[in-house]
Structures are given as structure tokens and as C-alpha cells.
Design a protein around this motif. Structure first.
Motif, PDB file in Angstrom:
ATOM      1  N   LEU A  57       0.826  -1.206   0.000  1.00 58.68           N
ATOM      2  CA  LEU A  57       0.000   0.000   0.000  1.00 58.68           C
ATOM      3  C   LEU A  57       0.862   1.259   0.000  1.00 58.68           C
ATOM      4  CD1 LEU A  57      -2.924   1.117   0.227  1.00 58.68           C
ATOM      5  CD2 LEU A  57      -2.578   1.138   2.696  1.00 58.68           C
ATOM      6  N   ALA A  58       1.919   1.260   0.826  1.00 56.16           N
ATOM      7  CA  ALA A  58       2.817   2.419   0.880  1.00 56.16           C
ATOM      8  C   ALA A  58       3.524   2.620  -0.454  1.00 56.16           C
ATOM      9  CB  ALA A  58       3.836   2.236   1.997  1.00 56.16           C
ATOM     10  N   ARG A  59       3.930   1.522  -1.099  1.00 56.08           N
ATOM     11  CA  ARG A  59       4.602   1.629  -2.391  1.00 56.08           C
ATOM     12  C   ARG A  59       3.661   2.216  -3.438  1.00 56.08           C
ATOM     13  NH1 ARG A  59       6.715  -3.802  -4.125  1.00 56.08           N
ATOM     14  NH2 ARG A  59       4.501  -4.125  -4.376  1.00 56.08           N
ATOM     15  N   GLY A  60       2.388   1.838  -3.385  1.00 52.55           N
ATOM     16  CA  GLY A  60       1.411   2.386  -4.321  1.00 52.55           C
ATOM     17  C   GLY A  60       1.228   3.879  -4.137  1.00 52.55           C
ATOM     18  N   TYR A  61       1.123   4.316  -2.869  1.00 50.59           N
ATOM     19  CA  TYR A  61       0.969   5.753  -2.611  1.00 50.59           C
ATOM     20  C   TYR A  61       2.242   6.525  -2.984  1.00 50.59           C
ATOM     21  CZ  TYR A  61      -3.582   5.476  -0.400  1.00 50.59           C
ATOM     22  OH  TYR A  61      -4.917   5.304  -0.174  1.00 50.59           O
ATOM     23  N   LEU A  62       3.410   5.922  -2.772  1.00 53.58           N
ATOM     24  CA  LEU A  62       4.661   6.580  -3.155  1.00 53.58           C
ATOM     25  C   LEU A  62       4.733   6.746  -4.675  1.00 53.58           C
ATOM     26  CD1 LEU A  62       7.408   7.715  -2.354  1.00 53.58           C
ATOM     27  CD2 LEU A  62       8.317   5.399  -2.556  1.00 53.58           C
ATOM     28  N   ALA A  63       4.337   5.727  -5.404  1.00 54.81           N
ATOM     29  CA  ALA A  63       4.332   5.829  -6.867  1.00 54.81           C
ATOM     30  C   ALA A  63       3.358   6.912  -7.326  1.00 54.81           C
ATOM     31  CB  ALA A  63       3.965   4.486  -7.487  1.00 54.81           C
ATOM     32  N   LEU A  64       2.211   7.002  -6.664  1.00 50.42           N
ATOM     33  CA  LEU A  64       1.249   8.041  -7.008  1.00 50.42           C
ATOM     34  C   LEU A  64       1.801   9.433  -6.719  1.00 50.42           C
ATOM     35  CD1 LEU A  64      -1.647   8.628  -7.963  1.00 50.42           C
ATOM     36  CD2 LEU A  64      -2.348   8.515  -5.574  1.00 50.42           C
ATOM     37  N   ALA A  65       2.500   9.579  -5.577  1.00 56.19           N
ATOM     38  CA  ALA A  65       3.083  10.880  -5.225  1.00 56.19           C
ATOM     39  C   ALA A  65       4.195  11.257  -6.202  1.00 56.19           C
ATOM     40  CB  ALA A  65       3.615  10.840  -3.800  1.00 56.19           C
ATOM     41  N   LEU A  66       4.975  10.273  -6.654  1.00 54.74           N
ATOM     42  CA  LEU A  66       6.066  10.572  -7.579  1.00 54.74           C
ATOM     43  C   LEU A  66       5.556  11.039  -8.941  1.00 54.74           C
ATOM     44  CD1 LEU A  66       8.636   7.742  -6.812  1.00 54.74           C
ATOM     45  CD2 LEU A  66       8.784  10.163  -6.230  1.00 54.74           C
TER      46      LEU A  66
END
Length: 100
Positions: free
Chosen positions: A59-68
Motif C-alpha cells: 500500500l505504501a509503495r502504491g501511494y509513493l508511486a502516485l506521489a512521484l
């Protein structure tokens, strides 16, 4: 009393309606019952479950990709293409035509 025919993705529907045939419903129900009622032998392997930390990491990786995707990226360098043409025709040779 039968249900009223409503489209699957009706904008005014209060709940999501997924079309399922009687065969699909019976198949899923029987599969779930078999799984729940099956006798478990002592020492039998328990079905593999994904650890909670891995779910949170995903979940954190998904949100990080979205933020990037929201961060501005540098623009590619501008390039200039230069074409050079000679005054001589391409087939001309300095000593005249090629001997045969």
C-alpha cells in the motif's frame, strides 16, 4: 416477487449490482462449504496468508508511486537537427567516371 430489471451500472442504484447466473452462485457456495466443512488433519498445512507488513508495504509503495507522478520532471534537452548537403552530385567522382 422478482427484482426489477436494473442495469448493472445504473447511476441511481443504491448498491452495485453484479450479474451472476444461478450456476455461478451454486458453484461458489458449494466451494465455500467444502472448504469450511473439510476435516483438518492434525499437523496439516495451513493455507498461506500474506503477512500484514507486506500488505502495508504494498500500500505504501502504491501511494509513493502516485506521489512521484505528481512531482515535476526535467524536460528533455532541446535538440537541433542539421542537414548538410554537398554541391557535387553523389555519383560524381573526382577523377571522372569509374573505368569498366
Amino acid at each position: 416477487m422478482p427484482l426489477l430489471p436494473v442495469p448493472v451500472f445504473a447511476p441511481g442504484a443504491s448498491t452495485g449490482r453484479t450479474p451472476a447466473t444461478l450456476r455461478t452462485v451454486l458453484h461458489r457456495t458449494s466451494k465455500d462449504l467444502r472448504r469450511r466443512l473439510a476435516p483438518r488433519a492434525p499437523g496439516a498445512a495451513v493455507p498461506h496468508r500474506t503477512p500484514a507488513w507486506r500488505l502495508w508495504a504494498d500500500l505504501a509503495r502504491g501511494y509513493l508511486a502516485l506521489a512521484l507522478t505528481l512531482l515535476p520532471r526535467p524536460r528533455p534537452a532541446r535538440t537541433v537537427t542539421v542537414f548538410v548537403a554537398s554541391a557535387d552530385p553523389l555519383g560524381a567522382r573526382p577523377g571522372g567516371p569509374a573505368p569498366y
